[in-house]
Design a protein around this motif. Structure first.
Motif, PDB file in Angstrom:
ATOM      1  N   TYR A   1      -6.035   4.078   4.097  1.00 26.41           N
ATOM      2  CA  TYR A   1      -6.122   2.957   5.032  1.00 26.41           C
ATOM      3  C   TYR A   1      -6.162   3.453   6.471  1.00 26.41           C
ATOM      4  O   TYR A   1      -6.968   2.988   7.287  1.00 26.41           O
TER       5      TYR A   1
ATOM      6  N   LYS B   1       0.806  -1.223   0.000  1.00 27.36           N
ATOM      7  CA  LYS B   1       0.000   0.000   0.000  1.00 27.36           C
ATOM      8  C   LYS B   1       0.838   1.273   0.000  1.00 27.36           C
ATOM      9  O   LYS B   1       0.297   2.381  -0.117  1.00 27.36           O
TER      10      LYS B   1
ATOM     11  N   LEU C   1      -2.920   5.590  -0.935  1.00 27.30           N
ATOM     12  CA  LEU C   1      -3.536   4.369  -0.425  1.00 27.30           C
ATOM     13  C   LEU C   1      -3.240   4.158   1.055  1.00 27.30           C
ATOM     14  O   LEU C   1      -4.128   3.778   1.822  1.00 27.30           O
ATOM     15  N   ASP C   2      -2.003   4.408   1.491  1.00 25.97           N
ATOM     16  CA  ASP C   2      -1.672   4.194   2.903  1.00 25.97           C
ATOM     17  C   ASP C   2      -2.423   5.177   3.811  1.00 25.97           C
ATOM     18  O   ASP C   2      -2.859   4.808   4.906  1.00 25.97           O
TER      19      ASP C   2
END
Length: 793
Positions: free
Chosen positions: A657, A464, A653-654
């Motif tokens: 999350y 990610k 993306l990280d």
């Protein structure tokens, strides 16, 4: 008499400034926390209760899945709402909501990415109490090109102009006319849609014009014919005398009559007022936090009250002669009881006034900590009644016992010097209780921080880091190959793929499936991911059996499943097994290792990758470690070539999350604050007790020093008793903290461990702080000149 009592109370307070200050500080801190938590709890419990018919509005869900995929779906199929209105007498009205997230809106030169778009039925404005400031609530959407916006949105685009009848551009080129302006949503509303569109527009675009299909063979002409798309939140306005169980059974009968192969499909109802805090199955969606914070508020107030009780009872010996003389000259127990109650009340009024002032001043900071937008409504009777009950309860807790103790002294024993206090054991118990609560809060703070750190560094089973995500509109997604080729010309971009799923927030799911050997009672649900041949390599998702997609035409009938799916299907060797997903028949060609594609709170459920590049709408771009800025510039240039005046909305993306755990992060911050306040209040009480103990034992300390006692020995003497109490509190707190920690961690399918070092760390913190607190006064007493303390002897 009252005037005399007040004078005496003021004199007592000001003649003992140190102890009065400790009491006022402790009570103020406790009440500040108590009021803040009361505001937070009241806000959470008030969600969606402002609707006139909130007691008769219910959200509809469906029980689905078997095994690990078993759950209750909060979004259901579109036809049920209309069928319910027509066929179920108990249903007065129905509202369907189809959420579409964010989209761009433009008026002349003003263009913004607006959050929270939704398609809704016109009944949205009559079932719920969201007043239209402009427009007709009975006909909010005159046609499919009409939209309704919030007051805040209207101001952003039109200022003081009348927005009704103005034409705006939705997305790239869809023209819409504003037909209504809705009042801004209250902060305690579950719904926060900034732009509302008629659900008939969605029906027209997705079904009438584009003919929705799941197999390229069967085409649906209306969403009321689609019994496979579980994307519509549905709310029913029921008659007051409606039986919920009966309504649920009738809904189930409607579904099973129109799609027999789904049977059985039990329907469930959930009251609107419970939507914010409860899952559809009654599980926690925030109610546990409310319960925890109620407990924390009570514990903090109890700690603050214990301070006052301890100091009042400890200092009762110094006031014994005062009580004895008052009784001898005629004061009764009732008068003395009232006198001491009045003293406490005056202290309490001072502390309450300071607490309310701090709450008003500190509310913006608390809102920042908690992520709320709480405001104090001065004319809200419910708020002030709740605050009054809290204040009166705390006053009663702090005042009654000390007043009873002081007023019952025997004047003869007091004046003959034979009077002793026998409540030191009670004080010790209260000190232990104070520090037990503080240790529990500190431990929970450490556990929450440890779990958040575990989530942050957990191996998800896919990569990610250094990945940028952008949602593509059809114009760009049709030319994906050209976009990918252009992006890969940048050396800072390692790879580019497309996916029909948001890797963090999910995508479609279905229970419409079949495979060779499927048990007759199985109702397994799959999370679906439309993909091309590059996704597994891009995210470094490991294949454990079989092969990947190759990109050939044959892959349109191939599926790749995860290990959980193979296990739940009962397949030891799934390669080559025939599988049907919705109306697409195919073959399983691969199995991937389970990866955590959802929240750490959820177990890994069955997933299926279906090769369908045309259904992929999410672009993922992987950059080099230092190439993020360069990659974004390239992406921005390509974006502008397709959407010149539409802003690009991208995410990492990280970071996406981590945003899943915003509530846990806020909870951790609040617990840090609570633990700090608890330990400060406890230490204030400890400081007061230690100071008083040193004063009472002044002559004893002087004699010991004359007889040769060392400074270290005196410090050890004074500290030992208090440190033993703190150590005892740790012993009691550990099993309680373990219980609450395990209970909190049980909410996560993937969780950290609980090594004993956590509790040693919490113990070390409390012992060190307590030692520092008592040593300050002990050292002062140990270094005092014994001549001064013994010169009267």
């Amino acid at each position: 008499m009252i005037k005399n009592f007040i004078k005496t109370a003021w004199r007592s307070i000001f003649s003992n400034k140190f102890y009065s200050a400790i009491n006022i500080l402790g009570l103020t801190a406790g009440m500040v926390v108590g009021i803040f938590l009361l505001l937070w709890i009241q806000d959470e419990l008030s969600f969606d209760r402002f609707h006139k018919h909130q007691r008769s509005i219910y959200k509809i869900g469906i029980e689905g899945g078997t095994g690990i995929s078993k759950r209750i779906f909060g979004s259901i199929i579109a036809p049920v709402g209309n069928f319910a209105k027509k066929e179920i007498p108990e249903v007065q009205d129905a509202v369907r909501i189809f959420k579409i997230g964010d989209a761009a809106l433009k008026y002349k030169e003003k263009r913004f990415n607006e959050k929270n778009f939704a398609f809704v039925d016109p009944s949205y404005f009559t079932v719920f109490d969201f007043p239209l400031l402009q427009g007709n609530s009975k006909q909010p959407f005159p046609d499919n090109n009409s939209i309704v916006i919030t007051q805040r949105t209207a101001r952003r685009y039109f200022g003081d102009e009348n927005p009704i009848g103005k034409t705006v551009t939705l997305g790239i080129e869809d023209l819409c006319v504003i037909s209504g302006v809705i009042a801004d949503y209250p902060e305690n509303s579950t719904f926060q849609f900034q732009v509302l569109l008629p659900i008939s527009r969605f029906n027209e675009q997705a079904y009438i014009k584009n003919k929705t299909t799941y197999d390229n063979k069967t085409f649906l002409s209306s969403m009321d014919e689609d019994w496979s798309n579980f994307s519509f939140e549905t709310y029913l306005l029921l008659r007051p005398d409606a039986n919920l169980a009966t309504v649920s059974k009738k809904l189930q009968a409607i579904h099973e009559r129109n799609k027999p192969e789904d049977a059985p499909v039990p329907y469930v109802t959930q009251a609107l007022a419970k939507v914010h805090l409860y899952q559809m199955d009654g599980g926690d969606a925030g109610i546990d936090n409310v319960r925890v914070f109620i407990g924390v508020a009570i514990m903090i107030l109890v700690i603050a009250s214990i301070n006052y009780i301890n100091l009042s009872t400890a200092r009762s010996l110094s006031r014994a002669k005062e009580v004895g003389i008052r009784k001898v000259i005629g004061a009764g127990r009732k008068e003395l009881f009232f006198q001491f109650i009045l003293e406490t009340t005056i202290l309490f009024v001072i502390a309450s006034t300071l607490a309310l002032a701090f709450v008003f001043i500190g509310l913006p900071l608390f809102n920042n900590f908690s992520g709320k937008q709480i405001s104090i409504q001065l004319f809200n009777p419910t708020l002030w009644i709740s605050v009054l009950i809290m204040l009166v309860g705390t006053l009663a807790l702090t005042s009654i016992y000390p007043a009873l103790l002081l007023s019952k002294f025997d004047p003869i024993k007091v004046l003959k010097g034979r009077f002793t206090i026998k409540n030191s054991s009670a004080r010790k118990i209260l000190v232990v209780l104070q520090f037990t609560v503080s240790i529990i809060l500190i431990t929970l703070t450490i556990v929450i921080g440890r779990q958040l750190d575990f989530i942050k560094h957990q191996n998800l089973g896919y990569e990610k880091d250094h990945i940028i995500s952008v949602t593509m509109a059809p114009k760009m997604s049709k030319h994906f190959d050209a976009v990918k080729t252009e992006l890969l010309k940048n050396k800072d971009i390692d790879d580019v793929i497309r996916l029909g799923r948001d890797m963090v927030y999910g995508g479609a799911s279905t229970g419409d499936n079949d495979w060779e050997g499927k048990p007759s009672k199985s109702n397994l649900w799959f999370n679906m991911t439309y993909s091309d041949q590059s996704a597994l390599d891009f995210f470094k998702i490991k294949l454990t059996q079989g092969r990947n997609f190759t990109g050939s035409i044959a892959d349109s009938t191939h599926f790749i499943i995860n290990e959980s799916a193979a296990r739940e299907m009962g397949l030891k060797d799934p390669i080559g097994v025939r599988l049907r997903i919705r109306t697409v028949p195919g073959t399983i060609i691969g199995v991937v290792k389970d990866f955590n594609y959802a929240s750490a709170r959820q177990k890994i459920e069955p997933m299926v990758f279906q090769y369908s590049p045309k259904d992929c709408w999410q672009l993922y771009l992987k950059t080099t470690t230092s190439g993020t800025k360069s990659a974004l510039n390239s992406l921005q240039q390509i974006w502008k070539s397709y959407y010149d005046d539409m802003p690009m909305n991208y995410s990492f993306l990280d970071e996406s999350y981590q945003k899943q755990y915003t509530n846990e992060q806020k909870q951790g911050s609040l617990f840090n604050f609570f633990a700090l306040i608890a330990i400060v209040i406890s230490c204030l009480g400890l400081l007061g007790l230690c100071t008083y103990t040193a004063q009472v034992r002044t002559k004893e300390i002087g004699i010991r020093k004359v007889l040769g006692a060392t400074v270290f020995g005196i410090i050890q003497l004074l500290n030992k008793e208090f440190l033993l109490l703190v150590i005892l509190a740790n012993v009691i707190a550990v099993p309680i903290a373990v219980y609450f920690s395990i209970n909190w961690l049980d909410g996560f399918a993937f969780r950290t461990t609980l090594p004993f070092t956590i509790f040693l760390y919490a113990a070390g913190i409390t012992i060190a702080i307590a030692l520092f607190t008592v040593s300050f006064q002990s050292i002062k007493a140990a270094y005092a000149n014994p001549v001064k303390s013994l010169h009267d002897e």
